[in-house]
Design an enzyme around this catalytic site. Structure first.
Site, short mmCIF file in Angstrom:
data_model
loop_
_atom_site.label_atom_id
_atom_site.label_comp_id
_atom_site.label_asym_id
_atom_site.label_seq_id
_atom_site.Cartn_x
_atom_site.Cartn_y
_atom_site.Cartn_z
N LYS A 128 32.06 27.91 32.09
CA LYS A 128 33.27 28.59 31.46
C LYS A 128 34.63 28.45 32.16
O LYS A 128 34.47 27.80 33.24
CB LYS A 128 32.98 30.05 31.35
CG LYS A 128 33.27 31.13 32.69
CD LYS A 128 32.96 32.09 32.75
CE LYS A 128 34.14 33.49 34.24
NZ LYS A 128 34.73 33.07 34.83
N LYS A 180 27.86 30.67 41.16
CA LYS A 180 28.79 30.75 42.11
C LYS A 180 28.33 29.71 43.10
O LYS A 180 28.84 28.91 43.50
CB LYS A 180 28.57 32.19 42.84
CG LYS A 180 29.65 33.12 41.33
CD LYS A 180 31.41 33.57 42.10
CE LYS A 180 32.61 33.76 40.91
NZ LYS A 180 33.23 34.71 40.69
N LYS A 224 38.74 31.58 37.30
CA LYS A 224 39.70 30.73 38.47
C LYS A 224 39.40 30.51 40.06
O LYS A 224 40.55 29.86 40.75
CB LYS A 224 40.08 32.90 38.92
CG LYS A 224 41.50 33.42 38.03
CD LYS A 224 41.83 34.38 38.68
CE LYS A 224 41.31 35.64 38.40
NZ LYS A 224 39.99 36.31 38.55
P1 ATP Z 1 36.33 34.05 39.38
O1 ATP Z 1 36.22 32.72 39.37
O2 ATP Z 1 36.62 34.57 40.65
O3 ATP Z 1 34.99 35.20 38.84
P2 ATP Z 1 37.23 34.40 36.72
O4 ATP Z 1 38.34 33.33 35.89
O5 ATP Z 1 35.85 34.93 36.34
O6 ATP Z 1 37.37 35.01 38.06
P3 ATP Z 1 37.23 37.64 36.86
O7 ATP Z 1 38.03 38.02 37.30
O8 ATP Z 1 36.15 37.79 37.57
O9 ATP Z 1 37.80 36.19 36.45
O10 ATP Z 1 37.30 37.93 35.71
C1 ATP Z 1 38.18 39.16 34.95
C2 ATP Z 1 38.05 39.26 33.47
O11 ATP Z 1 38.42 38.65 33.18
C3 ATP Z 1 36.42 40.11 32.96
O12 ATP Z 1 36.54 40.85 32.21
C4 ATP Z 1 36.06 38.62 32.37
O13 ATP Z 1 34.94 38.98 32.16
C5 ATP Z 1 36.91 37.86 32.11
N1 ATP Z 1 36.87 36.37 31.81
C6 ATP Z 1 36.92 35.38 32.75
N2 ATP Z 1 36.41 34.28 32.64
C7 ATP Z 1 36.56 34.49 31.18
C8 ATP Z 1 36.65 33.10 30.60
N3 ATP Z 1 36.30 31.98 30.70
N4 ATP Z 1 36.56 33.17 29.12
C9 ATP Z 1 36.82 35.07 28.55
N5 ATP Z 1 36.62 35.94 29.46
C10 ATP Z 1 36.69 35.71 30.95
MG MG Z 2 34.56 36.28 36.86
#
Ligand code: ATP
Ligand code: MG
Length: 421
Positions: A286, A186, A289
Protein backbone atom coordinates in the site's frame (compact mmCIF):
# COMPACT_ATOMS: atom_id res chain seq x y z
CA UNK A 1 -10.98 -14.00 17.17
CA UNK A 2 -11.88 -14.10 13.58
CA UNK A 3 -9.62 -11.80 11.66
CA UNK A 4 -11.20 -12.69 8.39
CA UNK A 5 -12.62 -9.90 6.31
CA UNK A 6 -15.42 -8.47 8.43
CA UNK A 7 -18.62 -8.43 6.44
CA UNK A 8 -20.20 -5.71 8.50
CA UNK A 9 -17.89 -2.96 7.35
CA UNK A 10 -19.53 -0.23 5.42
CA UNK A 11 -18.92 -0.07 1.74
CA UNK A 12 -18.75 3.32 0.22
CA UNK A 13 -18.77 3.81 -3.46
CA UNK A 14 -16.79 6.75 -4.71
CA UNK A 15 -17.69 5.88 -8.25
CA UNK A 16 -19.89 8.95 -8.66
CA UNK A 17 -19.16 12.54 -7.69
CA UNK A 18 -18.14 12.05 -4.10
CA UNK A 19 -19.94 14.84 -2.37
CA UNK A 20 -23.42 13.34 -2.28
CA UNK A 21 -24.28 9.98 -0.89
CA UNK A 22 -27.27 8.09 0.40
CA UNK A 23 -26.81 5.83 3.35
CA UNK A 24 -28.82 2.68 3.63
CA UNK A 25 -28.97 -0.08 6.16
CA UNK A 26 -28.86 -3.56 4.78
CA UNK A 27 -29.62 -6.83 6.48
CA UNK A 28 -27.75 -7.97 9.56
CA UNK A 29 -24.68 -9.99 8.82
CA UNK A 30 -23.04 -12.00 11.59
CA UNK A 31 -19.33 -12.69 11.07
CA UNK A 32 -17.70 -15.88 12.31
CA UNK A 33 -16.00 -15.13 15.61
CA UNK A 34 -14.38 -18.26 16.94
CA UNK A 35 -14.96 -17.47 20.56
CA UNK A 36 -18.01 -15.30 20.14
CA UNK A 37 -19.90 -17.48 22.58
CA UNK A 38 -17.52 -16.78 25.44
CA UNK A 39 -17.26 -13.05 24.98
CA UNK A 40 -20.67 -11.95 23.81
CA UNK A 41 -23.02 -10.66 26.45
CA UNK A 42 -26.76 -11.36 26.39
CA UNK A 43 -27.62 -7.79 27.17
CA UNK A 44 -25.79 -6.40 24.13
CA UNK A 45 -28.03 -3.93 22.48
CA UNK A 46 -25.67 -3.19 19.61
CA UNK A 47 -26.41 -5.02 16.41
CA UNK A 48 -24.08 -5.87 13.60
CA UNK A 49 -25.28 -4.55 10.34
CA UNK A 50 -23.78 -3.49 7.11
CA UNK A 51 -23.72 0.26 7.01
CA UNK A 52 -23.44 1.17 3.41
CA UNK A 53 -23.12 4.46 1.68
CA UNK A 54 -24.11 4.51 -1.94
CA UNK A 55 -23.33 7.40 -4.17
CA UNK A 56 -26.28 8.91 -5.85
CA UNK A 57 -27.34 12.21 -7.36
CA UNK A 58 -27.89 15.18 -5.07
CA UNK A 59 -31.66 15.27 -5.51
CA UNK A 60 -32.10 11.80 -4.01
CA UNK A 61 -29.79 12.40 -1.09
CA UNK A 62 -31.38 11.23 2.11
CA UNK A 63 -29.35 11.47 5.29
CA UNK A 64 -29.59 8.49 7.62
CA UNK A 65 -32.00 8.58 10.48
CA UNK A 66 -30.20 8.95 13.75
CA UNK A 67 -33.04 7.00 15.43
CA UNK A 68 -31.93 3.75 13.83
CA UNK A 69 -29.71 1.69 16.13
CA UNK A 70 -27.12 1.35 13.38
CA UNK A 71 -27.08 4.93 12.18
CA UNK A 72 -23.96 6.84 13.15
CA UNK A 73 -24.19 8.62 16.45
CA UNK A 74 -20.55 9.42 16.92
CA UNK A 75 -17.82 9.28 14.28
CA UNK A 76 -14.14 9.09 15.07
CA UNK A 77 -11.15 8.77 12.81
CA UNK A 78 -7.47 9.55 13.03
CA UNK A 79 -4.37 10.12 10.97
CA UNK A 80 -0.74 9.95 12.07
CA UNK A 81 1.45 13.04 11.67
CA UNK A 82 4.10 10.92 9.97
CA UNK A 83 4.32 13.03 6.83
CA UNK A 84 2.19 14.89 4.33
CA UNK A 85 -1.03 13.00 3.58
CA UNK A 86 -0.97 11.21 0.23
CA UNK A 87 -3.52 10.15 -2.35
CA UNK A 88 -4.15 6.89 -0.48
CA UNK A 89 -5.02 8.78 2.71
CA UNK A 90 -7.22 11.14 0.72
CA UNK A 91 -9.12 8.62 -1.38
CA UNK A 92 -9.22 5.94 1.31
CA UNK A 93 -10.12 8.13 4.28
CA UNK A 94 -10.01 11.93 4.12
CA UNK A 95 -12.49 12.34 1.26
CA UNK A 96 -14.93 10.37 3.44
CA UNK A 97 -14.16 12.55 6.44
CA UNK A 98 -15.17 15.62 4.47
CA UNK A 99 -18.18 13.97 2.88
CA UNK A 100 -19.58 12.70 6.17
CA UNK A 101 -19.60 16.23 7.56
CA UNK A 102 -22.11 17.20 4.87
CA UNK A 103 -24.19 14.05 4.99
CA UNK A 104 -24.70 13.27 8.62
CA UNK A 105 -27.37 14.91 10.69
CA UNK A 106 -26.20 17.74 12.89
CA UNK A 107 -26.62 15.72 16.10
CA UNK A 108 -23.96 13.20 15.03
CA UNK A 109 -20.72 14.21 16.74
CA UNK A 110 -17.62 13.94 14.59
CA UNK A 111 -14.09 13.66 16.02
CA UNK A 112 -11.04 13.81 13.76
CA UNK A 113 -7.75 13.31 15.50
CA UNK A 114 -4.10 13.84 14.64
CA UNK A 115 -2.87 10.75 16.40
CA UNK A 116 0.57 11.91 17.45
CA UNK A 117 1.06 9.24 20.15
CA UNK A 118 0.89 6.65 17.38
CA UNK A 119 3.63 8.45 15.46
CA UNK A 120 6.03 7.65 18.33
CA UNK A 121 5.77 3.93 17.51
CA UNK A 122 8.39 4.60 14.83
CA UNK A 123 11.53 6.71 15.36
CA UNK A 124 10.80 10.46 15.01
CA UNK A 125 12.92 13.58 15.12
CA UNK A 126 11.30 15.77 17.84
CA UNK A 127 11.50 19.05 15.89
CA UNK A 128 10.21 17.40 12.73
CA UNK A 129 7.37 15.73 14.59
CA UNK A 130 6.32 19.06 16.14
CA UNK A 131 6.27 20.60 12.65
CA UNK A 132 4.53 17.57 11.09
CA UNK A 133 1.65 17.85 13.55
CA UNK A 134 0.91 21.42 12.51
CA UNK A 135 1.40 20.54 8.85
CA UNK A 136 -1.10 17.71 9.22
CA UNK A 137 -3.65 20.07 10.74
CA UNK A 138 -3.12 22.43 7.79
CA UNK A 139 -3.59 19.58 5.31
CA UNK A 140 -6.77 18.37 6.99
CA UNK A 141 -8.30 21.86 7.03
CA UNK A 142 -7.22 22.33 3.41
CA UNK A 143 -8.96 19.06 2.45
CA UNK A 144 -12.19 20.42 3.88
CA UNK A 145 -12.33 19.36 7.52
CA UNK A 146 -14.59 22.02 9.01
CA UNK A 147 -13.79 22.83 12.65
CA UNK A 148 -17.30 24.20 13.13
CA UNK A 149 -18.76 20.81 12.24
CA UNK A 150 -16.02 18.45 13.48
CA UNK A 151 -13.86 18.35 16.55
CA UNK A 152 -10.30 18.46 15.20
CA UNK A 153 -7.64 17.78 17.83
CA UNK A 154 -4.25 16.31 18.67
CA UNK A 155 -4.47 12.98 20.48
CA UNK A 156 -1.77 13.75 23.06
CA UNK A 157 -3.71 16.83 24.24
CA UNK A 158 -6.42 14.46 25.51
CA UNK A 159 -4.66 12.28 28.10
CA UNK A 160 -7.76 10.14 28.59
CA UNK A 161 -6.81 8.18 25.43
CA UNK A 162 -3.67 6.87 27.09
CA UNK A 163 -5.45 6.31 30.41
CA UNK A 164 -8.14 4.18 28.80
CA UNK A 165 -5.49 2.38 26.77
CA UNK A 166 -3.86 1.25 30.02
CA UNK A 167 -7.15 -0.23 31.27
CA UNK A 168 -7.58 -2.01 27.93
CA UNK A 169 -3.94 -3.19 27.99
CA UNK A 170 -4.76 -4.99 31.18
CA UNK A 171 -7.49 -7.10 29.59
CA UNK A 172 -6.24 -7.68 26.03
CA UNK A 173 -4.56 -11.05 25.36
CA UNK A 174 -1.08 -10.76 23.83
CA UNK A 175 -2.07 -13.39 21.25
CA UNK A 176 -4.57 -10.98 19.71
CA UNK A 177 -1.80 -8.46 19.07
CA UNK A 178 0.64 -10.96 17.66
CA UNK A 179 -1.86 -11.63 14.86
CA UNK A 180 -1.90 -8.00 13.75
CA UNK A 181 -0.10 -7.53 10.48
CA UNK A 182 0.98 -3.89 10.68
CA UNK A 183 3.82 -4.20 13.17
CA UNK A 184 5.28 -6.90 10.94
CA UNK A 185 4.98 -4.86 7.78
CA UNK A 186 6.44 -1.77 9.47
CA UNK A 187 9.36 -3.72 10.90
CA UNK A 188 10.03 -5.58 7.69
CA UNK A 189 9.90 -2.44 5.52
CA UNK A 190 13.67 -2.51 5.27
CA UNK A 191 14.03 -6.26 5.55
CA UNK A 192 12.62 -7.89 2.43
CA UNK A 193 12.16 -11.62 2.67
CA UNK A 194 11.12 -11.71 6.33
CA UNK A 195 8.65 -14.49 7.11
CA UNK A 196 5.00 -13.68 6.80
CA UNK A 197 3.05 -16.10 9.01
CA UNK A 198 2.13 -15.00 12.53
CA UNK A 199 3.84 -17.90 14.20
CA UNK A 200 7.04 -17.40 12.20
CA UNK A 201 7.06 -13.64 12.75
CA UNK A 202 6.74 -13.67 16.53
CA UNK A 203 9.51 -16.27 16.75
CA UNK A 204 11.78 -14.55 14.28
CA UNK A 205 14.31 -12.92 16.58
CA UNK A 206 15.74 -10.98 13.65
CA UNK A 207 12.39 -9.28 13.20
CA UNK A 208 11.33 -8.98 16.84
CA UNK A 209 14.69 -7.74 18.15
CA UNK A 210 13.70 -4.36 16.68
CA UNK A 211 10.16 -4.60 17.99
CA UNK A 212 9.26 -2.01 20.61
CA UNK A 213 6.30 -2.37 22.92
CA UNK A 214 4.58 0.71 21.45
CA UNK A 215 4.57 -0.67 17.92
CA UNK A 216 3.31 -4.04 19.13
CA UNK A 217 0.55 -2.63 21.34
CA UNK A 218 -0.59 0.45 19.43
CA UNK A 219 -3.77 -1.24 18.19
CA UNK A 220 -4.91 -1.15 21.85
CA UNK A 221 -4.32 2.60 21.95
CA UNK A 222 -6.24 2.79 18.69
CA UNK A 223 -9.12 0.92 20.33
CA UNK A 224 -8.99 3.44 23.18
CA UNK A 225 -9.04 6.34 20.67
CA UNK A 226 -12.34 5.02 19.35
CA UNK A 227 -13.94 3.78 22.55
CA UNK A 228 -13.17 6.85 24.69
CA UNK A 229 -15.79 8.71 22.62
CA UNK A 230 -18.08 5.66 22.40
CA UNK A 231 -17.76 6.06 18.64
CA UNK A 232 -20.26 4.06 16.63
CA UNK A 233 -18.61 4.50 13.21
CA UNK A 234 -15.03 4.85 12.05
CA UNK A 235 -14.19 6.01 8.51
CA UNK A 236 -10.97 4.20 7.54
CA UNK A 237 -9.04 2.73 4.65
CA UNK A 238 -9.05 -1.03 4.22
CA UNK A 239 -5.62 -1.43 5.84
CA UNK A 240 -7.23 -0.59 9.18
CA UNK A 241 -9.99 -3.23 9.16
CA UNK A 242 -7.98 -5.64 11.28
CA UNK A 243 -7.44 -2.99 13.95
CA UNK A 244 -11.10 -2.06 13.97
CA UNK A 245 -12.01 -5.71 14.40
CA UNK A 246 -9.66 -5.80 17.39
CA UNK A 247 -11.31 -2.68 18.86
CA UNK A 248 -14.69 -4.41 18.58
CA UNK A 249 -13.38 -7.53 20.29
CA UNK A 250 -11.84 -5.50 23.11
CA UNK A 251 -15.07 -3.53 23.58
CA UNK A 252 -17.05 -6.75 23.64
CA UNK A 253 -14.73 -8.32 26.17
CA UNK A 254 -14.79 -5.28 28.44
CA UNK A 255 -18.60 -5.16 28.37
CA UNK A 256 -18.78 -8.88 29.11
CA UNK A 257 -16.17 -8.79 31.84
CA UNK A 258 -17.91 -6.02 33.77
CA UNK A 259 -21.46 -7.04 32.76
CA UNK A 260 -22.20 -3.58 31.53
CA UNK A 261 -22.63 -2.19 28.04
CA UNK A 262 -20.17 0.63 28.41
CA UNK A 263 -18.92 0.61 24.82
CA UNK A 264 -20.84 0.35 21.54
CA UNK A 265 -19.21 -1.91 18.95
CA UNK A 266 -17.77 0.45 16.35
CA UNK A 267 -18.35 -0.16 12.65
CA UNK A 268 -16.09 0.86 9.80
CA UNK A 269 -16.99 3.08 6.88
CA UNK A 270 -14.75 2.06 3.99
CA UNK A 271 -14.87 3.33 0.41
CA UNK A 272 -15.73 0.32 -1.76
CA UNK A 273 -13.90 1.37 -4.89
CA UNK A 274 -10.76 2.93 -3.40
CA UNK A 275 -10.25 0.76 -0.36
CA UNK A 276 -6.51 0.68 -0.80
CA UNK A 277 -4.29 2.79 -3.04
CA UNK A 278 -1.04 1.06 -3.76
CA UNK A 279 2.56 2.27 -3.85
CA UNK A 280 3.61 3.73 -7.22
CA UNK A 281 6.89 1.80 -7.11
CA UNK A 282 5.71 -1.46 -5.51
CA UNK A 283 2.06 -1.77 -6.52
CA UNK A 284 1.51 -4.85 -4.38
CA UNK A 285 2.11 -2.91 -1.15
CA UNK A 286 0.00 0.00 0.00
CA UNK A 287 0.93 3.64 -0.48
CA UNK A 288 2.28 4.87 2.89
CA UNK A 289 3.48 8.07 4.48
CA UNK A 290 6.22 6.16 6.23
CA UNK A 291 7.65 4.51 3.12
CA UNK A 292 11.25 5.80 2.99
CA UNK A 293 10.89 6.62 -0.71
CA UNK A 294 8.88 9.75 -1.57
CA UNK A 295 8.60 8.46 -5.16
CA UNK A 296 6.17 5.76 -3.98
CA UNK A 297 3.39 8.26 -3.28
CA UNK A 298 1.70 11.44 -4.48
CA UNK A 299 1.53 13.87 -1.58
CA UNK A 300 -1.46 16.19 -1.50
CA UNK A 301 0.86 19.19 -1.69
CA UNK A 302 3.02 17.96 -4.59
CA UNK A 303 3.21 20.52 -7.43
CA UNK A 304 2.15 19.40 -10.94
CA UNK A 305 5.75 18.92 -12.14
CA UNK A 306 6.48 16.53 -9.29
CA UNK A 307 3.21 14.67 -9.83
CA UNK A 308 4.15 14.25 -13.50
CA UNK A 309 7.59 12.97 -12.63
CA UNK A 310 6.32 10.50 -10.00
CA UNK A 311 3.66 9.09 -12.32
CA UNK A 312 6.11 8.85 -15.20
CA UNK A 313 8.33 6.65 -13.01
CA UNK A 314 5.44 4.60 -11.59
CA UNK A 315 5.86 0.89 -12.16
CA UNK A 316 3.62 -0.45 -14.92
CA UNK A 317 4.25 -3.14 -17.56
CA UNK A 318 4.97 -3.48 -21.24
CA UNK A 319 1.44 -4.46 -22.36
CA UNK A 320 -0.30 -2.06 -24.71
CA UNK A 321 -3.66 -0.52 -23.91
CA UNK A 322 -5.29 0.20 -20.57
CA UNK A 323 -7.06 -2.63 -18.76
CA UNK A 324 -8.08 -3.29 -15.17
CA UNK A 325 -6.56 -6.46 -13.74
CA UNK A 326 -5.20 -5.94 -10.20
CA UNK A 327 -3.55 -9.38 -10.15
CA UNK A 328 -2.06 -9.52 -13.64
CA UNK A 329 -1.39 -5.77 -14.04
CA UNK A 330 -1.18 -4.33 -10.49
CA UNK A 331 0.64 -1.14 -11.50
CA UNK A 332 -1.71 -0.11 -14.31
CA UNK A 333 -4.77 -1.14 -12.28
CA UNK A 334 -3.66 1.03 -9.36
CA UNK A 335 -3.37 4.00 -11.72
CA UNK A 336 -6.81 3.23 -13.16
CA UNK A 337 -8.24 3.21 -9.60
CA UNK A 338 -6.66 6.58 -8.88
CA UNK A 339 -7.95 8.01 -12.17
CA UNK A 340 -11.47 6.72 -11.47
CA UNK A 341 -11.57 8.08 -7.93
CA UNK A 342 -10.22 11.48 -8.89
CA UNK A 343 -12.65 11.78 -11.81
CA UNK A 344 -15.56 10.51 -9.70
CA UNK A 345 -16.41 7.77 -12.22
CA UNK A 346 -16.22 3.98 -12.06
CA UNK A 347 -13.53 1.77 -13.55
CA UNK A 348 -15.63 0.75 -16.59
CA UNK A 349 -16.17 4.40 -17.44
CA UNK A 350 -12.42 5.00 -17.16
CA UNK A 351 -11.68 2.13 -19.54
CA UNK A 352 -14.21 3.55 -22.02
CA UNK A 353 -12.75 7.02 -21.64
CA UNK A 354 -9.22 5.70 -22.20
CA UNK A 355 -10.19 3.27 -24.98
CA UNK A 356 -8.04 5.17 -27.48
CA UNK A 357 -4.94 5.20 -25.27
CA UNK A 358 -2.38 2.61 -26.27
CA UNK A 359 0.73 3.61 -24.34
CA UNK A 360 1.31 3.87 -20.60
CA UNK A 361 3.14 7.13 -21.23
CA UNK A 362 0.02 8.80 -22.63
CA UNK A 363 -2.12 7.31 -19.86
CA UNK A 364 0.26 8.70 -17.24
CA UNK A 365 0.09 12.14 -18.85
CA UNK A 366 -3.72 12.09 -18.77
CA UNK A 367 -3.64 10.86 -15.18
CA UNK A 368 -1.24 13.65 -14.21
CA UNK A 369 -3.67 16.24 -15.57
CA UNK A 370 -6.59 14.78 -13.65
CA UNK A 371 -4.70 14.45 -10.36
CA UNK A 372 -2.93 17.83 -10.58
CA UNK A 373 -6.24 19.53 -11.28
CA UNK A 374 -8.02 17.65 -8.48
CA UNK A 375 -5.36 18.49 -5.91
CA UNK A 376 -4.88 22.14 -6.91
CA UNK A 377 -7.50 23.55 -4.51
CA UNK A 378 -5.99 21.59 -1.58
CA UNK A 379 -2.54 22.91 -2.41
CA UNK A 380 -3.76 26.50 -2.68
CA UNK A 381 -5.67 26.29 0.58
CA UNK A 382 -2.67 24.70 2.34
CA UNK A 383 -0.53 27.64 1.27
CA UNK A 384 -3.12 30.10 2.53
CA UNK A 385 -3.36 28.36 5.92
CA UNK A 386 0.40 28.14 6.23
CA UNK A 387 0.43 31.92 6.34
CA UNK A 388 -2.10 31.85 9.19
CA UNK A 389 -0.75 29.27 11.63
CA UNK A 390 -2.18 31.18 14.60
CA UNK A 391 -5.65 30.25 13.37
CA UNK A 392 -4.69 26.60 12.96
CA UNK A 393 -3.28 26.45 16.51
CA UNK A 394 -6.47 28.00 17.83
CA UNK A 395 -8.58 25.36 16.04
CA UNK A 396 -6.49 22.62 17.65
CA UNK A 397 -6.72 24.19 21.11
CA UNK A 398 -10.46 24.49 20.88
CA UNK A 399 -10.80 20.95 19.50
CA UNK A 400 -8.75 19.46 22.35
CA UNK A 401 -10.88 21.23 24.91
CA UNK A 402 -14.09 19.84 23.42
CA UNK A 403 -12.62 16.35 23.05
CA UNK A 404 -11.33 16.32 26.66
CA UNK A 405 -14.76 17.14 28.01
CA UNK A 406 -16.34 14.13 26.34
CA UNK A 407 -13.40 11.80 26.98
CA UNK A 408 -13.41 12.64 30.69
CA UNK A 409 -17.07 11.63 31.02
CA UNK A 410 -16.32 8.22 29.54
CA UNK A 411 -13.15 7.71 31.56
CA UNK A 412 -14.97 8.51 34.80
CA UNK A 413 -17.54 5.84 33.94
CA UNK A 414 -14.81 3.31 33.10
CA UNK A 415 -12.92 4.01 36.33
CA UNK A 416 -16.12 3.49 38.30
CA UNK A 417 -16.94 0.27 36.47
CA UNK A 418 -13.48 -1.25 37.01
CA UNK A 419 -13.29 -0.12 40.65
CA UNK A 420 -10.71 2.66 40.48
CA UNK A 421 -13.31 5.12 41.77
P1 ATP B 1 2.00 5.39 8.09
O1 ATP B 1 2.84 4.80 6.97
O2 ATP B 1 2.76 6.32 8.97
O3 ATP B 1 1.24 4.32 8.85
P2 ATP B 1 -0.27 5.83 6.44
O4 ATP B 1 -0.04 6.34 5.09
O5 ATP B 1 -0.56 4.37 6.59
O6 ATP B 1 0.92 6.30 7.36
P3 ATP B 1 -2.17 6.50 8.50
O7 ATP B 1 -2.00 7.81 9.23
O8 ATP B 1 -1.69 5.27 9.16
O9 ATP B 1 -1.48 6.66 7.06
O10 ATP B 1 -3.69 6.31 8.12
C1 ATP B 1 -4.63 7.37 7.98
C2 ATP B 1 -5.84 6.86 7.22
O11 ATP B 1 -5.52 6.66 5.83
C3 ATP B 1 -6.37 5.52 7.74
O12 ATP B 1 -7.78 5.55 7.74
C4 ATP B 1 -5.89 4.53 6.73
O13 ATP B 1 -6.75 3.41 6.62
C5 ATP B 1 -5.91 5.35 5.44
N1 ATP B 1 -4.91 4.87 4.46
C6 ATP B 1 -3.57 4.85 4.66
N2 ATP B 1 -2.95 4.41 3.57
C7 ATP B 1 -3.92 4.13 2.66
C8 ATP B 1 -3.90 3.63 1.31
N3 ATP B 1 -2.77 3.34 0.71
N4 ATP B 1 -5.09 3.46 0.67
C9 ATP B 1 -6.26 3.77 1.28
N5 ATP B 1 -6.33 4.24 2.55
C10 ATP B 1 -5.19 4.43 3.23
MG1 MG C 1 -0.74 3.49 8.55
Amino acid sequence: MSLSKPPYFARMSLSKPPYFARMSLSKPCIPKARFLACISHPSHSFQRRTFSITSTCPTTTSPPSTHSPTAPRTILSGIQPTGVPHLGNYLGALANWVKLQHELLADVTIYYSIVDLHALTMPQDPAELRRAKLDMAISLLACGVDPKRSVLFEQSRVPQHAELAWVLNCITPVGWLSRMTQWKSKLSQNKPGTPSTHAQSIQDSDLTSGLRMGLFAYPILQAADILIYKATHVPIGEDQTQHLELAREIAKMFNKMYSKNVFPLPEGIIPSSTKRIMSLRHPTTKMSKSDPSDATRINLTDPPTLIASKFSQAMTDSERGITYDPVGRPGVSNLVTIYAAMRGIDVDAVLRELGDVQSNRVFKERLTEVVAEGLAPIRTESERLRADEGYVEEVLRDGAERARESAETCLREVYEVVGLR
